[in-house]
Design a protein around this motif. Structure first.
Motif, PDB file in Angstrom:
ATOM      1  N   TYR A 134      36.428  36.850  47.349  1.00 58.67           N
ATOM      2  CA  TYR A 134      37.638  37.510  46.874  1.00 58.67           C
ATOM      3  C   TYR A 134      38.625  36.545  46.216  1.00 58.67           C
ATOM      4  N   ARG A 135      38.624  35.304  46.623  1.00 60.56           N
ATOM      5  CA  ARG A 135      39.504  34.319  45.974  1.00 60.56           C
ATOM      6  C   ARG A 135      39.113  34.135  44.515  1.00 60.56           C
ATOM      7  N   GLU A 136      37.825  33.977  44.288  1.00 64.47           N
ATOM      8  CA  GLU A 136      37.346  33.800  42.910  1.00 64.47           C
ATOM      9  C   GLU A 136      37.565  35.070  42.096  1.00 64.47           C
ATOM     10  N   LEU A 137      37.322  36.217  42.709  1.00 67.76           N
ATOM     11  CA  LEU A 137      37.550  37.484  42.012  1.00 67.76           C
ATOM     12  C   LEU A 137      39.029  37.659  41.668  1.00 67.76           C
ATOM     13  N   ALA A 138      39.915  37.224  42.577  1.00 69.77           N
ATOM     14  CA  ALA A 138      41.357  37.313  42.328  1.00 69.77           C
ATOM     15  C   ALA A 138      41.761  36.405  41.175  1.00 69.77           C
ATOM     16  N   LYS A 139      41.207  35.195  41.136  1.00 72.10           N
ATOM     17  CA  LYS A 139      41.505  34.278  40.033  1.00 72.10           C
ATOM     18  C   LYS A 139      41.082  34.889  38.698  1.00 72.10           C
ATOM     19  N   LYS A 142      43.418  37.718  37.735  1.00 68.49           N
ATOM     20  CA  LYS A 142      44.710  37.186  37.285  1.00 68.49           C
ATOM     21  C   LYS A 142      44.591  36.634  35.861  1.00 68.49           C
ATOM     22  N   ALA A 143      43.487  35.934  35.600  1.00 67.67           N
ATOM     23  CA  ALA A 143      43.255  35.372  34.264  1.00 67.67           C
ATOM     24  C   ALA A 143      43.161  36.473  33.206  1.00 67.67           C
ATOM     25  N   LYS A 146      45.258  41.212  35.091  1.00 63.96           N
ATOM     26  CA  LYS A 146      45.205  42.353  36.018  1.00 63.96           C
ATOM     27  C   LYS A 146      45.922  41.964  37.321  1.00 63.96           C
ATOM     28  N   THR A 147      47.234  41.943  37.266  1.00 69.60           N
ATOM     29  CA  THR A 147      48.055  41.455  38.370  1.00 69.60           C
ATOM     30  C   THR A 147      47.875  42.262  39.651  1.00 69.60           C
ATOM     31  N   GLU A 148      47.910  43.582  39.540  1.00 71.00           N
ATOM     32  CA  GLU A 148      47.765  44.421  40.741  1.00 71.00           C
ATOM     33  C   GLU A 148      46.402  44.232  41.391  1.00 71.00           C
ATOM     34  N   GLU A 149      45.358  44.173  40.558  1.00 74.43           N
ATOM     35  CA  GLU A 149      44.008  43.956  41.077  1.00 74.43           C
ATOM     36  C   GLU A 149      43.910  42.575  41.721  1.00 74.43           C
ATOM     37  N   ALA A 150      44.509  41.573  41.130  1.00 75.74           N
ATOM     38  CA  ALA A 150      44.505  40.220  41.684  1.00 75.74           C
ATOM     39  C   ALA A 150      45.184  40.211  43.053  1.00 75.74           C
ATOM     40  N   GLU A 151      46.309  40.922  43.172  1.00 76.24           N
ATOM     41  CA  GLU A 151      47.010  40.995  44.461  1.00 76.24           C
ATOM     42  C   GLU A 151      46.159  41.697  45.514  1.00 76.24           C
ATOM     43  N   ARG A 152      45.486  42.768  45.124  1.00 82.72           N
ATOM     44  CA  ARG A 152      44.601  43.485  46.060  1.00 82.72           C
ATOM     45  C   ARG A 152      43.467  42.568  46.523  1.00 82.72           C
ATOM     46  N   LEU A 153      42.909  41.811  45.600  1.00 80.32           N
ATOM     47  CA  LEU A 153      41.803  40.910  45.939  1.00 80.32           C
ATOM     48  C   LEU A 153      42.261  39.760  46.832  1.00 80.32           C
TER      49      LEU A 153
END
Length: 178
Positions: A134-139, A142-143, A146-153
């Motif tokens: 999930y850390r890599e998926l969040a990065k 974010k790149a 997709k801020t909301e998705e990054a926060e969820r991840l």
């Protein structure tokens, strides 16, 4: 996770409020209490629940269930709680009455993972075994902006971390219990 406990067939959680119904039903079936290898009695530190726990232990003992088969698990404990202070009446009763087993290693600590997994409808063990990074998926999210998705991840990454901690605690309790 019950690896290493293949001989145990089932865990039956009889809430303290249902113990009277449970024991009454068992009384209708001669020697039915012998069908269970162990009776695990979960308890929390609040006074009313401790009283219910003592009633449950006494009811099981009155049925002729031997001490070694009645085991207490302390639940919803804060990491900084002093187990012997919070559950002193149970440790004292075990010493005097000798009708059950209580082990200060049988402690389930409060962990947000239980509630969060329940809210998501995901079993704890599934969260622990989830192979997503999930850390890599969040990065990556974010790149892509997709801020909301990054926060969820990020929340999922944190949940996975506390889920692993909760699972390790449960595994340790099972080991200490049996």
């Amino acid at each position: 996770d019950t690896r290493g406990f293949q001989g145990l067939q089932a865990f039956v959680d009889v809430g303290a409020s249902n113990v009277e119904d449970f024991t009454n039903l068992m009384a209708q079936y001669h020697d039915s209490h012998k069908q269970f290898d162990f009776y695990v009695v979960p308890t929390v530190k609040e006074k009313k629940q401790t009283i219910d726990t003592i009633r449950t232990i006494k009811a099981l003992s009155a049925m002729g269930i031997p001490k070694q088969k009645i085991r207490v698990v302390m639940n919803k404990v804060e990491v900084d709680d002093d187990i012997h202070d919070e559950f002193g009446s149970l440790f004292g009763l075990a010493t005097v009455d000798k009708s059950f087993v209580i082990n200060d290693k049988c402690v389930i600590y409060n962990n947000e993972a239980f509630d969060q997994c329940k809210d998501l409808g995901v079993p704890l063990v599934d969260m622990v075994n989830d192979k997503n990074d999930y850390r890599e998926l969040a990065k990556a999210a974010k790149a892509e902006g997709k801020t909301e998705e990054a926060e969820r991840l990020v929340k999922m990454a944190l949940l996975k971390m506390i889920a692993v901690t909760a699972q390790k605690n449960l595994d340790q309790v099972l080991k200490a219990l049996f």
